[in-house]
Design a protein around this motif. Structure first.
Motif, PDB file in Angstrom:
ATOM      1  N   GLN B  62      -5.539  57.201  -9.300  1.00 36.44           N
ATOM      2  CA  GLN B  62      -4.409  56.893 -10.555  1.00 36.44           C
ATOM      3  C   GLN B  62      -2.985  57.018  -9.215  1.00 36.44           C
ATOM      4  OE1 GLN B  62      -5.816  59.565 -10.869  1.00 36.44           O
ATOM      5  NE2 GLN B  62      -6.506  59.998 -13.196  1.00 36.44           N
ATOM      6  N   GLU B  63      -2.645  57.823  -8.647  1.00 39.58           N
ATOM      7  CA  GLU B  63      -1.981  57.411  -7.051  1.00 39.58           C
ATOM      8  C   GLU B  63      -2.161  56.437  -6.038  1.00 39.58           C
ATOM      9  OE1 GLU B  63       0.783  59.388  -7.810  1.00 39.58           O
ATOM     10  OE2 GLU B  63      -0.538  60.925  -9.517  1.00 39.58           O
ATOM     11  N   SER B  64      -2.565  55.499  -6.947  1.00 38.83           N
ATOM     12  CA  SER B  64      -3.134  54.971  -5.961  1.00 38.83           C
ATOM     13  C   SER B  64      -2.250  53.525  -5.436  1.00 38.83           C
ATOM     14  CB  SER B  64      -4.355  53.365  -6.235  1.00 38.83           C
ATOM     15  OG  SER B  64      -4.459  53.121  -7.359  1.00 38.83           O
ATOM     16  N   LEU B 184       0.309  39.339  -5.546  1.00 36.16           N
ATOM     17  CA  LEU B 184      -1.073  39.024  -6.243  1.00 36.16           C
ATOM     18  C   LEU B 184      -0.501  41.476  -6.720  1.00 36.16           C
ATOM     19  CD1 LEU B 184      -3.320  37.537  -6.737  1.00 36.16           C
ATOM     20  CD2 LEU B 184      -4.294  39.340  -4.243  1.00 36.16           C
ATOM     21  N   PHE B 185      -0.196  41.770  -6.223  1.00 34.61           N
ATOM     22  CA  PHE B 185       0.164  43.963  -6.197  1.00 34.61           C
ATOM     23  C   PHE B 185       0.646  43.488  -7.879  1.00 34.61           C
ATOM     24  CE2 PHE B 185       2.495  47.394  -6.363  1.00 34.61           C
ATOM     25  CZ  PHE B 185       1.405  47.888  -6.069  1.00 34.61           C
ATOM     26  N   ARG B 200      -1.686  39.010 -20.034  1.00 33.73           N
ATOM     27  CA  ARG B 200      -1.893  40.523 -19.813  1.00 33.73           C
ATOM     28  C   ARG B 200      -3.829  40.880 -19.164  1.00 33.73           C
ATOM     29  NH1 ARG B 200      -1.219  46.579 -23.784  1.00 33.73           N
ATOM     30  NH2 ARG B 200      -2.406  47.421 -22.824  1.00 33.73           N
ATOM     31  N   ASP B 201      -4.562  40.564 -20.509  1.00 34.11           N
ATOM     32  CA  ASP B 201      -5.564  39.918 -19.309  1.00 34.11           C
ATOM     33  C   ASP B 201      -5.719  39.572 -18.541  1.00 34.11           C
ATOM     34  OD1 ASP B 201      -6.386  40.875 -22.182  1.00 34.11           O
ATOM     35  OD2 ASP B 201      -7.417  38.940 -22.932  1.00 34.11           O
ATOM     36  N   LEU B 202      -4.637  38.556 -18.016  1.00 37.13           N
ATOM     37  CA  LEU B 202      -5.011  38.006 -16.506  1.00 37.13           C
ATOM     38  C   LEU B 202      -4.268  38.938 -15.797  1.00 37.13           C
ATOM     39  CD1 LEU B 202      -5.340  34.927 -14.909  1.00 37.13           C
ATOM     40  CD2 LEU B 202      -2.635  34.591 -14.767  1.00 37.13           C
ATOM     41  N   CYS B 203      -3.784  39.712 -16.169  1.00 44.17           N
ATOM     42  CA  CYS B 203      -3.100  40.593 -15.110  1.00 44.17           C
ATOM     43  C   CYS B 203      -3.856  41.691 -15.048  1.00 44.17           C
ATOM     44  CB  CYS B 203      -1.840  41.114 -15.817  1.00 44.17           C
ATOM     45  SG  CYS B 203      -0.329  39.968 -15.281  1.00 44.17           S
ATOM     46  N   ALA B 204      -4.202  41.680 -15.858  1.00 41.82           N
ATOM     47  CA  ALA B 204      -5.581  42.980 -15.830  1.00 41.82           C
ATOM     48  C   ALA B 204      -6.772  42.439 -15.046  1.00 41.82           C
ATOM     49  CB  ALA B 204      -5.850  43.356 -17.098  1.00 41.82           C
ATOM     50  N   MET B 208      -5.170  45.108  -8.900  1.00 41.20           N
ATOM     51  CA  MET B 208      -5.632  45.644  -7.867  1.00 41.20           C
ATOM     52  C   MET B 208      -5.320  47.511  -8.111  1.00 41.20           C
ATOM     53  SD  MET B 208      -6.796  43.690  -5.272  1.00 41.20           S
ATOM     54  CE  MET B 208      -6.586  41.749  -5.099  1.00 41.20           C
ATOM     55  N   ALA B 209      -4.708  48.047  -8.345  1.00 39.73           N
ATOM     56  CA  ALA B 209      -4.475  49.077  -9.334  1.00 39.73           C
ATOM     57  C   ALA B 209      -5.562  49.270 -10.435  1.00 39.73           C
ATOM     58  CB  ALA B 209      -2.974  49.534  -8.871  1.00 39.73           C
ATOM     59  N   SER B 210      -5.113  48.700 -10.751  1.00 39.07           N
ATOM     60  CA  SER B 210      -6.558  49.378 -12.239  1.00 39.07           C
ATOM     61  C   SER B 210      -7.936  49.182 -11.048  1.00 39.07           C
ATOM     62  CB  SER B 210      -6.321  47.527 -12.911  1.00 39.07           C
ATOM     63  OG  SER B 210      -4.950  47.746 -13.947  1.00 39.07           O
ATOM     64  N   GLN B 211      -8.067  48.282 -10.373  1.00 34.60           N
ATOM     65  CA  GLN B 211      -9.573  48.292 -10.002  1.00 34.60           C
ATOM     66  C   GLN B 211      -9.724  49.533  -9.225  1.00 34.60           C
ATOM     67  OE1 GLN B 211     -10.209  44.925  -7.081  1.00 34.60           O
ATOM     68  NE2 GLN B 211     -11.517  46.495  -5.991  1.00 34.60           N
ATOM     69  N   MET B 212      -9.120  49.834  -8.519  1.00 40.44           N
ATOM     70  CA  MET B 212      -8.907  51.300  -7.876  1.00 40.44           C
ATOM     71  C   MET B 212      -9.027  52.928  -9.029  1.00 40.44           C
ATOM     72  SD  MET B 212      -9.103  50.963  -4.650  1.00 40.44           S
ATOM     73  CE  MET B 212      -9.565  52.708  -4.400  1.00 40.44           C
ATOM     74  N   GLU B 213      -7.788  52.410  -9.487  1.00 43.08           N
ATOM     75  CA  GLU B 213      -8.287  53.099 -10.732  1.00 43.08           C
ATOM     76  C   GLU B 213      -9.873  53.759 -11.108  1.00 43.08           C
ATOM     77  OE1 GLU B 213      -7.108  55.762 -14.377  1.00 43.08           O
ATOM     78  OE2 GLU B 213      -8.263  53.899 -14.194  1.00 43.08           O
TER      79      GLU B 213
END
Lengths: 318, 249
Positions: B62-64, B184-185, B200-204, B208-213
């Motif tokens: 969450q804090e990534s 990219l971030f 939105r799908d593309l951004c998701a 990288m933040a979602s990946q870490m989440e």
């Protein structure tokens, strides 16, 4: 060992090298001679595989540098012009890296590095970081790099640039020594260097090969053709006098040097004329015409003169 | 691949005998330590201990965003000199006239910065060891979190290596890499900006933040792995072409 065929390299609209063809046989030590900016470095970079030629081809030991690049590069030791090195590495570390890169077998590497250190006379700084070395040492470390894989062919781009006179003598001695067991092509703009170490010279000016031959051939070529006479008098009239002398093909006054009115008359002799006799006749004719002959240039035979002549002709053509 | 190992070893040596890697390591550990400390302090002050996540998940997940910010500083700085410095100093001429292929040079350099990146992360394992003294640690999520970080590092460092091949100036290489990686971030943030749909799908997908989440919760989505892997592979492939193209400059 090297076969270059009609090499041309242009950078956009600037042609750096034009239709250069030559060959270097195994065991030869060849000087690649030309003024700064003539295309020496570009040509050597093409031979070493660093640059691609716009057209033409080169083979090193039978391998095409464009199509069989790795095989060609594995057979030559190349020393780039400014001796670029990694300042943070120690000399021995650097040479070990270069030996590994050049596929020297792991168990032979230590010996290869030791031999290269010794040949280039840099053993005493083997453990010194390269960044702390003087220009002369760095130059010799780059030379050791070219030697480390013990390749049959060495291509050295201005190996003595930036060295002091003693170091230059040392490096020339080393090159002569290496010449007994290697084929060497070295570039320089210093003529005595060619006379000191090379069997043969290639002369390049403005991207073109303007002469090629053994030193004796290059000098002989010059000897039969020209002489310079310094006179005091009317240049135009004396030119005409000289043109009437048997054996003289042409005479022209060089731009006068302001040395008390001395005009230098340049004498072109016919191919079948006997040089010494023609000069005697020319001087006699000038004296008879009332000119004060102040100097008769020795029939120029130095490589310096050949070089000056060849490169000047090119310049005036362009 | 002749020459790969020699290039790799030389690159490691140069990275670690100059101050660069050490300076980056210190800055990196200071930042990570601060982030981790704040997260632990936050959790110890929580009255309700029935929260669903722990400090490890918070740190990697969450804090990534903090963690990724440090990567945006560290990764470009690690890669900026790879090719730019060789070209500025001219050593590239000695390197490329040795019997090595452009790909071996690119991969050797890349492997060295990637190794350095892994070495930088290694001390953070101590955080987990410290936490273990006070409670249970899910080693599965720890492993997937580090795997996620490795993936992001692999992609960022490859992108940075490519940027370094585009300029003779380390500074410009640094700025280009920050620009590309930060871009990219930011694109990933778009996940929370756009209406549901293609953008939105593309951004998701690239976030990288979602990946870490996800990875901090132990979810290893193959699409993330493929994205990181293909970004790294494509960057390195182009770098190889760029290096080869210098012959024709």
């Amino acid at each position: 060992m090297i076969e270059a065929h009609e090499l041309t390299k242009d950078y956009g609209s600037v042609v750096a090298v034009r239709d250069v063809s030559f060959s270097v046989g195994a065991g030869e030590v060849v000087g690649f001679l030309g003024p700064n900016g003539a295309g020496k470095t570009t040509t050597l970079r093409i031979l070493a595989g660093f640059l691609g030629a716009t057209s033409g081809s080169v083979t090193i030991a039978g391998f095409d540098v464009a199509r069989q690049s790795l095989a060609a590069r594995a057979r030559l030791g190349y020393m780039p012009e400014a001796a670029p090195l990694y300042p943070e590495l120690r000399v021995r570390e650097y040479l070990a890296f270069r030996a590994a890169l050049k596929r020297v077998a792991r168990r032979e590497r230590k010996a290869a590095v030791g031999r290269a250190l010794e040949q280039a006379a840099v053993t005493d700084v083997a453990e010194t970081p390269i960044g702390q070395l003087s220009k002369g040492y760095r130059q010799r470390v780059a030379l050791a790099d070219a030697l480390v894989a013990n390749t049959p062919l060495l291509i050295l781009d201005e190996p003595t640039a930036g060295l002091d006179p003693n170091q230059i003598i040392e490096v020339r001695k080393l090159i002569r020594e290496l010449g007994k067991s290697h084929t060497i092509l070295l570039s320089t703009h210093i003529l005595p260097e060619v006379e000191a170490v090379c069997d043969r010279a290639l002369v390049i000016a403005r991207g073109r090969l303007v002469a090629e031959g053994t030193l004796a051939e290059l000098k002989a070529r010059q000897k039969s053709r020209q002489s310079v006479i310094g006179v005091h008098g009317d240049a135009a009239r004396l030119e005409a006098v000289l043109r009437d002398v048997p054996g003289v093909r042409n005479a022209r006054a060089r731009a006068a040097r302001d040395e008390g009115g001395t005009v230098e008359l340049e004498l072109d002799m016919a191919d079948d004329a006997e040089p010494d006799r023609t000069v005697e006749r020319a001087v006699a004719a000038l004296v008879a015409a009332g000119a004060g002959v102040r100097s008769v240039g020795p029939v120029r035979a130095s490589l310096e003169a050949v070089f000056a002549d060849l490169t000047r002709d090119e310049a005036s053509e362009a | 691949m002749s020459g790969f190992l020699a290039v790799y070893r030389r690159e490691m040596l140069s990275l670690w005998v100059t101050p660069l890697a050490w300076v980056l390591l210190v800055v990196f550990l200071l930042l990570q330590g601060t982030i981790f400390y704040s997260i632990v302090v936050h959790f110890t002050s929580l009255a309700d201990l029935a929260v669903e996540t722990g400090p490890v998940e918070a740190y990697f997940g969450q804090e990534s965003v903090f963690l990724l910010m440090t990567l945006l500083l560290i990764c470009p700085a690690l890669t900026m000199r790879t090719f730019a410095e060789e070209r500025r100093s001219g050593t590239i001429e000695a390197l490329l006239t040795a019997p090595v292929t452009p790909n071996a040079v690119v991969l050797g350099k890349y492997a060295a910065v990637l190794t350095t990146y892994v070495v930088m992360w290694a001390p953070t394992l101590l955080y987990v060891v410290v936490l273990r003294r006070t409670g249970a640690v899910d080693w599965h999520t720890v492993a997937s979190s580090y795997f996620g970080l490795f993936g992001i590092g692999a992609a960022y460092l490859a992108l940075g290596t490519l940027m370094s091949s585009l300029s003779k100036s380390q500074l410009i290489a640094l700025l280009l890499a920050i620009f590309a990686e930060f871009g990219l971030f930011v694109l990933g943030v778009g996940e929370y900006v756009f209406e549901p749909g293609l953008m939105r799908d593309l951004c998701a997908h690239v976030s990288m933040a979602s990946q870490m989440e996800e990875m901090s919760r132990g979810i290893v989505d193959l699409r993330r792995v493929v994205f990181d892997g293909s970004l790294a592979a494509a960057s390195l492939f182009v770098t190889g072409r760029v290096v080869d193209s210098w012959r024709w400059g």
